[in-house]
Design an enzyme around this catalytic site. Sequence first.
Site, PDB file in Angstrom:
ATOM      1  N   GLU A 187       0.834  -1.208   0.000  1.00 52.02           N
ATOM      2  CA  GLU A 187       0.000   0.000   0.000  1.00 52.02           C
ATOM      3  C   GLU A 187       0.876   1.269   0.000  1.00 52.02           C
ATOM      4  O   GLU A 187       0.629   2.216   0.741  1.00 52.02           O
ATOM      5  CB  GLU A 187      -0.960  -0.028   1.196  1.00 52.02           C
ATOM      6  CG  GLU A 187      -1.943  -1.189   1.101  1.00 52.02           C
ATOM      7  CD  GLU A 187      -2.842  -1.324   2.313  1.00 52.02           C
ATOM      8  OE1 GLU A 187      -4.049  -1.538   2.134  1.00 52.02           O
ATOM      9  OE2 GLU A 187      -2.331  -1.225   3.445  1.00 52.02           O
ATOM     10  N   GLU A 267      -5.982  -8.129  -1.305  1.00 53.63           N
ATOM     11  CA  GLU A 267      -6.679  -8.080  -0.023  1.00 53.63           C
ATOM     12  C   GLU A 267      -8.165  -7.843  -0.272  1.00 53.63           C
ATOM     13  O   GLU A 267      -8.588  -6.711  -0.514  1.00 53.63           O
ATOM     14  CB  GLU A 267      -6.125  -6.964   0.871  1.00 53.63           C
ATOM     15  CG  GLU A 267      -4.719  -7.197   1.373  1.00 53.63           C
ATOM     16  CD  GLU A 267      -4.275  -6.143   2.383  1.00 53.63           C
ATOM     17  OE1 GLU A 267      -5.148  -5.414   2.915  1.00 53.63           O
ATOM     18  OE2 GLU A 267      -3.054  -6.042   2.632  1.00 53.63           O
TER      19      GLU A 267
END
Length: 650
Positions: A187, A267
């Site tokens: 991220e 995810e």
Amino acid sequence: MLALHAGMDLPTLYEYYTEGGITAGLETLPDTFQLNKKNITIFSGAIHYFRVHPDYWRDRLRKLRAAGFNAVETYIPWNLHEPERDKYDFGHGSSDMSLFLDVVKYIKTAQEEDLLVLVRPSPYICAEWDFGGMPSWLLQYPGLRVRSSETQYVDRVKKYNSRLMPLLESLQFTKGGPIIAFQLENEYGALTEDGSEEDVDYLKFLKEDYEKYGIVELLYTSDNPISHEERGSLPGVLQTANFQINPEDELSLLKKFQPDKPGMVMEYWSGWFDHWFEKQHHTTSVEAFSDVLERILKFPASVNLYMFHGGTNFGFHNGANIQDEFPHYLADVTSYDYDAPLTETGDYTNKYYACKHIVAKYNKVLTKVPSSPVVSKKMAYKPISVTGQLNFNQIIDRIAPEDRTKSDSVVHMEKLPVNNGNGQSYGFVLYRHAEVAVRVNSTLQIKNGAFYDMGIVLLDGERKTEKLTSTSQLLQFGYWETKNAKLSLISASYGTRTLDILVENWGRVNFGVHATFDQRKGLLENTKILLDDEEVTGWEIVSLQFKSKWVNSLDAWGPVSSHMTAPTLFLATLQVDTPYDTFLDMRGWGRGAVFINGFNLGRYFSAGPTHSLYIPAPLLKTGTNHIVVFELFTAQAQLVFTDKPILGPE
């Protein structure tokens, strides 16, 4: 459901994908992945080895495979594997978590259970883990900028990778192992939410450093496409998506960014995590979970469930978040149940059966799967009495000289000269002055600073701060929300007193922009302690780390007092004939931590939402088990066990 038909004469996953020899790893075509030149849809689930007792690794992995999944994903936390500079622990060290850290064994176990492996070894993992998995001793370096190409940080990553990557190199699929892909960074696009520029050189460095150690499998990054677009990515490296809702929008944008690559959700959040003070345990309905999962696979895209099995934030390793509204800092609870398909204890849920059904529907490659393992037996042991205690001064007297520091002014815990110069990472830090002149109505002030994260003030061993029960108190003296706060020290008479300020590190923030990662704990250097407007100098600073060896060394326990005036250690003894999974019901207690045979189970807090602590059976032994509780506010005469978790309100 044919993919899960146990009666068919089917190959194993590895037999199917290695038939005729291995000539290629995981590769990308515009609409599909291929493994060894055969099409594959990745059905993966996240199970973190460091959150599950190793005696249960195989059980959890087999349950994943039994649901029809073909891969497991795991992070690798730097702060556990290098707890001190140049001191590495991959399962054979001396740290309290060493038992959990044999990542090579975990990956090999996954292969034995017929699972492929997605590895996320980035120096930063987020994961609701303290400091995003980075070691706190990085905070000792002036000017160091984490997650960047800054020289000091890169040098430390290089040294860490020089130990980690050789362990993983031989476990790659093309070398006969199970690892089919490696994540570069985690991220990374989120770092730009403050308007800062991407440090592309950092991403390039990671890629080159991986490849230097012979990493040849597919590389990828993961971000939220809608929020971060292509930020956090690198040309030639697969972009994957993280989200919980709106799969078509997220995946369509991902496809726009890389039209020649297949879709992959790294995810898909199967649930969510909890913070202290929240009113209830986070859950998502089976219907909503199933709907999004099916839409991901129908798109079509591969998927990794984050989490498939959450496990536990043992010890003081939980992470935290910050937000714009009050309270601005939110620490994660000990349970990482996550409302995942498998519970914290590895039990099946309706989500488990739902995803098993959905995977079977979309899986076009029929291979053998095992039958579902039975769940562990849970035991509500009979309540046990608290039989001994150590008062606050007795606790401090037992702290070793190497964990004591003399300083004219206060120092944050990461800068203390403890742990071979690596500073203090976790636990509590005490600032003590044995001779302060106190009037009947003296005022204590924390000037130019605040507490990180909670400060308890004692005068001659008696607590002067009130018990914490609600978020409204966070605006008062003793917390991170208010700088320059004042506290009235009501004393029976004028005289010389011992002033103690005990500060608890609730957990470092694990997600955010660069400024977020300035995560020093305790009292910072520019903070001045004023008593009646006069600065107090000349402190003894004591590190209370509650390491297993120290907890197990405690002796000369005194009788239990009915009146608790300061943080106290309590002892209870559990006799066990046969160890079973169990939970401690901590309702009625205040805030603190529990240790079973020296091992730190984690924190509890009356503010909830969770009120139990999970004890895996392997942490118990036949015969006598010693349970130690460090309580800050309110104790009970007994410890109560339950066979079910208490994840929500009382």
